[in-house]
Design a protein around this motif. Sequence first.
Motif, PDB file in Angstrom:
ATOM      1  N   ALA A  26      87.733 -20.569 -20.752  1.00 44.65           N
ATOM      2  CA  ALA A  26      89.020 -20.527 -21.149  1.00 44.65           C
ATOM      3  C   ALA A  26      89.658 -21.679 -22.035  1.00 44.65           C
ATOM      4  CB  ALA A  26      89.721 -20.073 -20.198  1.00 44.65           C
ATOM      5  N   PHE A  27      88.942 -22.976 -21.465  1.00 46.42           N
ATOM      6  CA  PHE A  27      89.375 -24.381 -22.036  1.00 46.42           C
ATOM      7  C   PHE A  27      88.383 -24.717 -23.093  1.00 46.42           C
ATOM      8  CE2 PHE A  27      91.712 -25.254 -17.960  1.00 46.42           C
ATOM      9  CZ  PHE A  27      92.699 -25.888 -18.395  1.00 46.42           C
ATOM     10  N   GLY A  28      87.359 -23.669 -23.648  1.00 48.28           N
ATOM     11  CA  GLY A  28      86.600 -23.826 -24.852  1.00 48.28           C
ATOM     12  C   GLY A  28      85.477 -24.671 -24.347  1.00 48.28           C
ATOM     13  N   ALA A  29      84.924 -24.837 -23.108  1.00 46.24           N
ATOM     14  CA  ALA A  29      83.721 -25.521 -22.871  1.00 46.24           C
ATOM     15  C   ALA A  29      82.419 -24.769 -23.190  1.00 46.24           C
ATOM     16  CB  ALA A  29      83.813 -26.063 -21.442  1.00 46.24           C
ATOM     17  N   ASP A  30      81.307 -25.489 -23.201  1.00 48.24           N
ATOM     18  CA  ASP A  30      79.995 -25.070 -23.293  1.00 48.24           C
ATOM     19  C   ASP A  30      79.754 -24.941 -21.785  1.00 48.24           C
ATOM     20  OD1 ASP A  30      77.312 -24.365 -24.970  1.00 48.24           O
ATOM     21  OD2 ASP A  30      76.838 -25.680 -23.285  1.00 48.24           O
ATOM     22  N   VAL A  31      79.256 -23.759 -21.253  1.00 50.30           N
ATOM     23  CA  VAL A  31      79.410 -23.723 -19.599  1.00 50.30           C
ATOM     24  C   VAL A  31      77.721 -23.208 -19.325  1.00 50.30           C
ATOM     25  CG1 VAL A  31      80.234 -22.676 -17.390  1.00 50.30           C
ATOM     26  CG2 VAL A  31      81.590 -23.274 -19.460  1.00 50.30           C
ATOM     27  N   THR A  32      77.126 -24.343 -18.375  1.00 48.70           N
ATOM     28  CA  THR A  32      75.798 -23.719 -17.686  1.00 48.70           C
ATOM     29  C   THR A  32      76.180 -23.457 -16.391  1.00 48.70           C
ATOM     30  OG1 THR A  32      74.751 -25.323 -19.174  1.00 48.70           O
ATOM     31  CG2 THR A  32      73.580 -24.856 -16.931  1.00 48.70           C
ATOM     32  N   ALA A  33      75.529 -22.396 -15.765  1.00 46.12           N
ATOM     33  CA  ALA A  33      76.078 -21.980 -14.387  1.00 46.12           C
ATOM     34  C   ALA A  33      74.661 -22.074 -13.522  1.00 46.12           C
ATOM     35  CB  ALA A  33      76.478 -20.406 -14.419  1.00 46.12           C
ATOM     36  N   VAL A  34      74.682 -22.413 -12.253  1.00 44.13           N
ATOM     37  CA  VAL A  34      73.710 -22.744 -11.459  1.00 44.13           C
ATOM     38  C   VAL A  34      73.849 -21.795 -10.427  1.00 44.13           C
ATOM     39  CG1 VAL A  34      72.231 -24.327 -10.038  1.00 44.13           C
ATOM     40  CG2 VAL A  34      73.373 -25.187 -12.061  1.00 44.13           C
ATOM     41  N   CYS A  35      72.875 -20.863  -9.945  1.00 36.87           N
ATOM     42  CA  CYS A  35      72.993 -19.964  -8.825  1.00 36.87           C
ATOM     43  C   CYS A  35      71.570 -19.687  -8.511  1.00 36.87           C
ATOM     44  CB  CYS A  35      73.743 -18.936  -9.156  1.00 36.87           C
ATOM     45  SG  CYS A  35      73.244 -17.718 -10.934  1.00 36.87           S
ATOM     46  N   SER A  36      71.321 -18.476  -7.617  1.00 33.76           N
ATOM     47  CA  SER A  36      70.077 -18.043  -7.275  1.00 33.76           C
ATOM     48  C   SER A  36      69.740 -16.902  -8.170  1.00 33.76           C
ATOM     49  CB  SER A  36      70.215 -17.525  -5.658  1.00 33.76           C
ATOM     50  OG  SER A  36      71.170 -16.643  -5.735  1.00 33.76           O
ATOM     51  N   THR A  37      68.672 -16.487  -7.836  1.00 34.85           N
ATOM     52  CA  THR A  37      67.882 -15.476  -8.772  1.00 34.85           C
ATOM     53  C   THR A  37      68.992 -14.175  -8.756  1.00 34.85           C
ATOM     54  OG1 THR A  37      65.689 -16.201  -8.185  1.00 34.85           O
ATOM     55  CG2 THR A  37      65.891 -13.947  -9.178  1.00 34.85           C
ATOM     56  N   ARG A  38      69.158 -13.750  -7.536  1.00 33.96           N
ATOM     57  CA  ARG A  38      70.009 -12.483  -7.343  1.00 33.96           C
ATOM     58  C   ARG A  38      71.413 -12.436  -7.966  1.00 33.96           C
ATOM     59  NH1 ARG A  38      73.750 -12.775  -2.793  1.00 33.96           N
ATOM     60  NH2 ARG A  38      73.723 -10.443  -2.460  1.00 33.96           N
ATOM     61  N   ASN A  39      71.901 -13.758  -8.520  1.00 37.75           N
ATOM     62  CA  ASN A  39      73.250 -13.964  -8.884  1.00 37.75           C
ATOM     63  C   ASN A  39      73.256 -14.280 -10.451  1.00 37.75           C
ATOM     64  OD1 ASN A  39      74.515 -13.469  -6.578  1.00 37.75           O
ATOM     65  ND2 ASN A  39      74.098 -15.597  -5.839  1.00 37.75           N
TER      66      ASN A  39
END
Length: 325
Positions: free
Chosen positions: A169-182
């Motif tokens: 929403a702030f206009g960022a380029d977002v990388t998410a880190v999580c496990s395989t199931r997520n």
Amino acid sequence: MKAILRTQYGPPDLLQFAEVATPVPGEREVMIKLCAAAVNPLDLYLMKGAPWDRMPGLRRRKPMILGCDVAGRVEAVGKAVNGFQAGDEVFGVTGFKGQGFAEYVCVAEENLGPKPGNLTFEEAAAVPVAAITALQGLRDKGRIRPGSKVLVEGASGGVGTFAVQIAKAFGADVTAVCSTRNVEIARSIGADRVIDYTKEDFTRDAQRYDLILGANAHHSILDYRSALTENGVYVAAGGGLFQIFEVFVMAPVLSRMGRKKMGFFLTKVTRKDLDFMKDLLESGKVVPVIDRRYRLSEAAEALRYLAEGHAQGKIVLTVSQRLDI
């Protein structure tokens, strides 16, 4: 009224679903008939107690109703309350005093806001602590800007699911880190890139980030520092005791060494930020992710599930007989 009572420190099995006195609002308090509440790590802490609380001879035995995230309808107001009246739909927090896992609760006026009109009570209860932790970590501590390269570690949990969406929403380029199931959940809430930490370690690749939010931090503070751009910021918003202690001790020193900043903070839920989140929620830019729903009487089971550490988004308790009223 019925409430979830902690009479002694320990596991969820010791909690009691008990009959207690209905609270009366103080001058600046709002009495709410609860429709829903959310489960938070703070509830686990207040349930188990700090190590010194559990030492023989030092135990505080005063009973306590758990719960801090709440949503419901105003039943009555104190004589000094001006912003709410009976019948208003509200959401907010009770703070460290708990009291939210109950049929009625009294909350300070400044800790409440009007419920977003497009949300159910369950969805609204899922918002305050997790969403405002994400908001303050990104905006206030992280200095997020449009175009910022942001990484959210722990992107599938309560804080993380809000952080990914707020950063977008702030206009960022977002990388998410999580496990395989997520992985699919992270993609569905708008992450530009998803890293499966069981297959890839983001601290060992060449990508650098302007802002890293550790919603569930697992790495050393030095690893996070190495993954930042020259003027990057690392904000710890959760994680194990070791990671929090490490940030508390080392962040001030490392922040003085060059332009990279490291820090930890405590969330303070305010009416201003509740209103800010209300706007984001009503615009559809942010949507609460709810993993499981339990009845109030099943709070022990909900806390047990939270403690396992695998929740995808938030866990909520339905206080009213219907899922939404």
